[in-house]
Design a protein around this motif. Structure first.
Motif, PDB file in Angstrom:
ATOM      1  N   ILE A  63      -4.655  13.175   4.337  1.00 51.63           N
ATOM      2  CA  ILE A  63      -3.220  13.317   3.332  1.00 51.63           C
ATOM      3  C   ILE A  63      -3.553  13.486   2.213  1.00 51.63           C
ATOM      4  CG2 ILE A  63      -1.428  11.489   3.331  1.00 51.63           C
ATOM      5  CD1 ILE A  63      -1.562  10.498   6.018  1.00 51.63           C
ATOM      6  N   LYS A  64      -4.493  12.326   1.899  1.00 57.41           N
ATOM      7  CA  LYS A  64      -4.309  12.674   0.015  1.00 57.41           C
ATOM      8  C   LYS A  64      -4.660  14.300  -0.095  1.00 57.41           C
ATOM      9  CE  LYS A  64      -6.150  10.181  -3.420  1.00 57.41           C
ATOM     10  NZ  LYS A  64      -6.940   9.162  -3.680  1.00 57.41           N
ATOM     11  N   ARG A  65      -6.193  14.872   0.797  1.00 56.30           N
ATOM     12  CA  ARG A  65      -5.993  16.360   0.522  1.00 56.30           C
ATOM     13  C   ARG A  65      -4.848  17.203   1.054  1.00 56.30           C
ATOM     14  NH1 ARG A  65      -6.656  20.515   2.639  1.00 56.30           N
ATOM     15  NH2 ARG A  65      -6.758  19.946   4.541  1.00 56.30           N
ATOM     16  N   LEU A  66      -3.911  17.177   1.410  1.00 57.39           N
ATOM     17  CA  LEU A  66      -2.978  17.825   2.495  1.00 57.39           C
ATOM     18  C   LEU A  66      -1.882  18.219   0.958  1.00 57.39           C
ATOM     19  CD1 LEU A  66      -2.205  19.836   4.370  1.00 57.39           C
ATOM     20  CD2 LEU A  66      -1.339  17.514   5.491  1.00 57.39           C
ATOM     21  N   TYR A  67      -1.614  16.923   0.809  1.00 59.39           N
ATOM     22  CA  TYR A  67      -0.555  16.916   0.295  1.00 59.39           C
ATOM     23  C   TYR A  67      -0.778  16.688  -1.799  1.00 59.39           C
ATOM     24  CZ  TYR A  67       1.684  16.231   4.382  1.00 59.39           C
ATOM     25  OH  TYR A  67       3.052  16.810   5.600  1.00 59.39           O
ATOM     26  N   ASN A  68      -1.953  16.712  -1.829  1.00 59.64           N
ATOM     27  CA  ASN A  68      -2.220  16.545  -3.194  1.00 59.64           C
ATOM     28  C   ASN A  68      -1.743  14.522  -3.663  1.00 59.64           C
ATOM     29  OD1 ASN A  68      -4.326  16.211  -5.823  1.00 59.64           O
ATOM     30  ND2 ASN A  68      -2.196  17.468  -6.218  1.00 59.64           N
ATOM     31  N   ALA A  69      -1.683  14.064  -2.698  1.00 54.11           N
ATOM     32  CA  ALA A  69      -1.460  12.345  -2.847  1.00 54.11           C
ATOM     33  C   ALA A  69      -2.358  11.328  -3.433  1.00 54.11           C
ATOM     34  CB  ALA A  69      -1.422  12.099  -1.662  1.00 54.11           C
ATOM     35  N   ASN A  70      -1.828  10.629  -4.161  1.00 53.09           N
ATOM     36  CA  ASN A  70      -2.862   9.330  -4.591  1.00 53.09           C
ATOM     37  C   ASN A  70      -2.121   8.424  -3.666  1.00 53.09           C
ATOM     38  OD1 ASN A  70      -3.808  10.733  -6.980  1.00 53.09           O
ATOM     39  ND2 ASN A  70      -1.935  10.823  -7.178  1.00 53.09           N
ATOM     40  N   VAL A  71      -3.160   7.041  -3.370  1.00 55.96           N
ATOM     41  CA  VAL A  71      -3.069   5.768  -2.569  1.00 55.96           C
ATOM     42  C   VAL A  71      -3.314   5.159  -3.740  1.00 55.96           C
ATOM     43  CG1 VAL A  71      -3.820   6.896  -1.105  1.00 55.96           C
ATOM     44  CG2 VAL A  71      -4.991   5.862  -1.811  1.00 55.96           C
ATOM     45  N   LYS A  72      -2.664   3.743  -3.056  1.00 55.41           N
ATOM     46  CA  LYS A  72      -2.631   2.775  -4.771  1.00 55.41           C
ATOM     47  C   LYS A  72      -2.495   1.018  -3.736  1.00 55.41           C
ATOM     48  CE  LYS A  72       0.813   2.555  -7.653  1.00 55.41           C
ATOM     49  NZ  LYS A  72       1.839   2.697  -9.133  1.00 55.41           N
ATOM     50  N   PHE A  88       0.854  -1.312  -0.272  1.00 54.19           N
ATOM     51  CA  PHE A  88       0.032   0.489  -0.124  1.00 54.19           C
ATOM     52  C   PHE A  88       0.979   1.605  -0.250  1.00 54.19           C
ATOM     53  CE2 PHE A  88      -2.281   3.269   2.025  1.00 54.19           C
ATOM     54  CZ  PHE A  88      -3.432   3.495   1.575  1.00 54.19           C
ATOM     55  N   SER A  89       0.419   2.307  -0.853  1.00 57.71           N
ATOM     56  CA  SER A  89       1.937   3.407  -0.905  1.00 57.71           C
ATOM     57  C   SER A  89       0.747   4.752  -1.414  1.00 57.71           C
ATOM     58  CB  SER A  89       2.386   3.893  -2.343  1.00 57.71           C
ATOM     59  OG  SER A  89       2.574   2.113  -2.419  1.00 57.71           O
ATOM     60  N   ILE A  90       1.320   5.154  -1.030  1.00 57.91           N
ATOM     61  CA  ILE A  90       1.140   6.950  -0.552  1.00 57.91           C
ATOM     62  C   ILE A  90       1.706   7.082  -1.273  1.00 57.91           C
ATOM     63  CG2 ILE A  90       0.480   8.844   0.176  1.00 57.91           C
ATOM     64  CD1 ILE A  90      -0.124   6.993   3.067  1.00 57.91           C
ATOM     65  N   TYR A  91       1.625   8.818  -2.809  1.00 62.74           N
ATOM     66  CA  TYR A  91       2.714   8.894  -2.937  1.00 62.74           C
ATOM     67  C   TYR A  91       2.113  10.248  -3.544  1.00 62.74           C
ATOM     68  CZ  TYR A  91       0.313   6.569  -6.931  1.00 62.74           C
ATOM     69  OH  TYR A  91      -0.751   6.170  -8.129  1.00 62.74           O
ATOM     70  N   GLY A  92       3.432  11.470  -4.244  1.00 61.35           N
ATOM     71  CA  GLY A  92       3.806  12.651  -4.950  1.00 61.35           C
ATOM     72  C   GLY A  92       3.928  13.542  -4.394  1.00 61.35           C
ATOM     73  N   GLU A  93       4.446  14.750  -3.741  1.00 66.35           N
ATOM     74  CA  GLU A  93       5.354  15.523  -3.831  1.00 66.35           C
ATOM     75  C   GLU A  93       5.322  15.746  -3.660  1.00 66.35           C
ATOM     76  OE1 GLU A  93       6.589  17.485  -8.304  1.00 66.35           O
ATOM     77  OE2 GLU A  93       5.768  16.194  -8.999  1.00 66.35           O
TER      78      GLU A  93
END
Length: 134
Positions: A86-95, A10-15
């Protein structure tokens, strides 16, 4: 004799993510993490394209995909609101990454239980399958 095994991550990824902040918000230590431009382990000339915080319990000998998936889900099942934040805060994706390595023609059951589908939908997670036959 080698047995069929399944690996689920399970990954959270972004910049520009704070990996420490994600760890604190989830109250979980990642099994792996890296930052954008870190070298790739197998080829240090190539750099990572994004930040990543990852849970990975390793490959498991099983013919039931849902066993390792549920083990990993146990760690994050009650953290859906934190993941959405977390997704909202960092504009991240999860997979969820699911890697199936078939040995000796032992074919696993490949289906997703409703609870897994519902959780992935709630946090808007991608589900990626890779299958290798040896």
């Amino acid at each position: 004799m080698r047995k069929t095994n399944i690996r689920v991550t399970f990954s959270i990824y972004g910049e520009k993510m704070s990996l420490t902040d994600i760890t604190d918000k989830l109250n979980l230590e990642p099994d792996e993490y890296y930052k954008k431009n870190d070298p790739i382990k197998t080829n240090p000339v190539i750099k990572k394209k994004e930040d990543c915080w990852c849970l990975d319990k390793g490959a498991q000998e099983t013919l039931n995909l849902n066993e390792p998936l549920n083990e990993l889900l146990e760690l994050i099942r009650e953290k859906d609101n934190e993941l959405i934040e977390i997704k909202r805060l960092y504009n991240a994706n999860v997979k969820f990454d699911i890697v199936i390595i078939i040995e000796d023609e032992e074919l696993p059951a490949v289906y997703l239980e409703q609870e897994i589908i519902q959780f992935a939908g709630k946090i808007c997670a991608d589900i990626d399958f890779d299958m290798y036959i040896n």
